[in-house]
Enzyme design. Structure first.
Site, short mmCIF file in Angstrom:
data_model
loop_
_atom_site.label_atom_id
_atom_site.label_comp_id
_atom_site.label_asym_id
_atom_site.label_seq_id
_atom_site.Cartn_x
_atom_site.Cartn_y
_atom_site.Cartn_z
N CYS A 130 0.84 -1.20 0.00
CA CYS A 130 0.00 0.00 0.00
C CYS A 130 0.88 1.26 0.00
CB CYS A 130 -0.93 -0.05 1.22
SG CYS A 130 -2.16 1.27 1.24
N CYS A 131 1.91 1.25 0.86
CA CYS A 131 2.82 2.40 0.91
C CYS A 131 3.54 2.57 -0.44
CB CYS A 131 3.85 2.23 2.02
SG CYS A 131 3.20 2.43 3.69
N CYS A 214 -0.77 8.79 7.02
CA CYS A 214 -2.13 8.53 6.57
C CYS A 214 -3.06 8.33 7.77
CB CYS A 214 -2.16 7.27 5.71
SG CYS A 214 -1.27 7.45 4.15
N CYS A 217 -3.39 4.87 9.53
CA CYS A 217 -2.13 4.28 9.98
C CYS A 217 -1.40 5.16 10.98
CB CYS A 217 -1.23 3.99 8.79
SG CYS A 217 -1.97 2.87 7.59
N CYS A 242 7.94 3.74 5.29
CA CYS A 242 7.06 3.41 4.17
C CYS A 242 7.86 3.08 2.91
CB CYS A 242 6.11 4.57 3.89
SG CYS A 242 6.98 6.09 3.47
FE1 SF4 Z 1 -1.38 2.78 2.90
FE2 SF4 Z 1 -1.18 3.21 5.53
FE3 SF4 Z 1 1.00 3.32 3.93
FE4 SF4 Z 1 -0.90 5.22 3.87
S1 SF4 Z 1 0.50 4.72 5.58
S2 SF4 Z 1 0.08 4.31 2.12
S3 SF4 Z 1 -2.79 4.01 4.13
S4 SF4 Z 1 -0.28 1.52 4.41
#
Ligand code: SF4
Length: 268
Positions: A130-131, A214, A217, A242
């Site tokens: 996701c990151c 985010c 998170c 990330c």
């Molecule tokens: Fe995804 Fe969380 Fe990373 Fe944001 S911090 S990109 S929502 S995993």
């Protein structure tokens, strides 16, 4: 559309020149480092701000040196409302443009379609994916527009950042220059600057947050807790990064992401 510097192939400074510049800037205050970078790179320099206190302080410093300095941020699509509010307040306060880079819609659709919106709760690997999709890839795209970039990284933020250099060639992004003028600042140094200069900052800090990413998170931390303890707090043993500032894994990780996002490829 923005200017594009990617046709200027190769490193803009070689290792020897970068080492020489690092030596010259050793011990100099962040403002002096920024002034050097602005003079050296002009419109080829970008202040990358995640709108945390460090990034806000850097915008303020750079704007005082050159009100036309270029600023950009990555909007993962999952940012808190308070961060979007802050982008607007900074624009109004300084009268500057902030370029916002978003993830590719089709890539997000592929990821969410296969794994769901909150895939980051399922495993560290999916969280890193996701990151990668929402932050790391948009950053790579953004940096095609610059010959040097400035980050708000500090060494005392976490063990993974203890060895940050104030100036280095960024091999992960095509050999452009990466600067971390606040590397040896403490959290207190940052807040002293923010308060003294009335720099706009994220309202979440007043609710106990110490590091803001985010919305799903990030959470507030208790007094005395590590600043980044509120990031991905459900994970144990994984680096609280990330991947924007350090390659989390080798190229095999990228291949696994590609395979997972491929509609005909493997699942998780
Ligand atoms: Fe995804 Fe969380 Fe990373 Fe944001 S911090 S990109 S929502 S995993």
């Amino acid at each position: 559309m923005e200017e594009h510097f990617s046709d200027q192939v190769g490193p803009i400074m070689d290792e020897r020149q970068a080492a020489q510049a690092a030596l010259e800037l050793e011990g100099k205050p962040p403002e002096q480092m920024l002034a050097w970078a602005i003079e050296r790179f002009g419109r080829g320099l970008g202040i990358c701000s995640s709108l945390q206190a460090e990034g806000c302080a850097l915008i303020d410093m750079a704007w005082r040196i050159d009100p036309a300095v270029r600023v950009f941020t990555i909007d993962s699509g999952r940012l808190p409302e308070e961060t979007h509010d802050l982008i607007g307040r900074i624009r109004d306060h300084y009268g500057i443009r902030i370029d916002v880079y978003l993830p590719e819609a089709s890539t997000v659709e592929g990821m969410v379609g296969r794994h769901g919106n909150n895939l980051f709760r399922q495993s560290v690997e999916l969280r890193l994916m996701c990151c990668q999709v929402r932050k790391v890839l948009p950053l790579k795209r953004a940096l095609l527009n610059y010959r040097a970039w400035v980050t708000g990284l500090r060494r005392d933020q976490s063990v993974t950042r203890a060895n940050i250099r104030r100036l280095e060639i960024d091999r992960d992004h095509g050999g452009i220059l990466k600067l971390a003028p606040l590397a040896d600042w403490t959290e207190r140094d940052v807040w002293d600057y923010v308060r003294r200069n009335e720099v706009p900052y994220n309202a979440l800090y007043d609710q106990g947050y110490k590091s803001i990413g985010c919305a799903p998170c990030t959470r507030p931390v208790a007094e005395g807790e590590d600043a980044r303890a509120g990031r991905w707090w459900w994970e144990t043993g994984a680096a609280k990064e990330c991947g924007m500032h350090c390659a989390i894994e080798s190229g095999s990780f990228q291949r696994r992401i590609d395979a997972t996002l491929d509609p005909d490829g493997g699942g998780r």
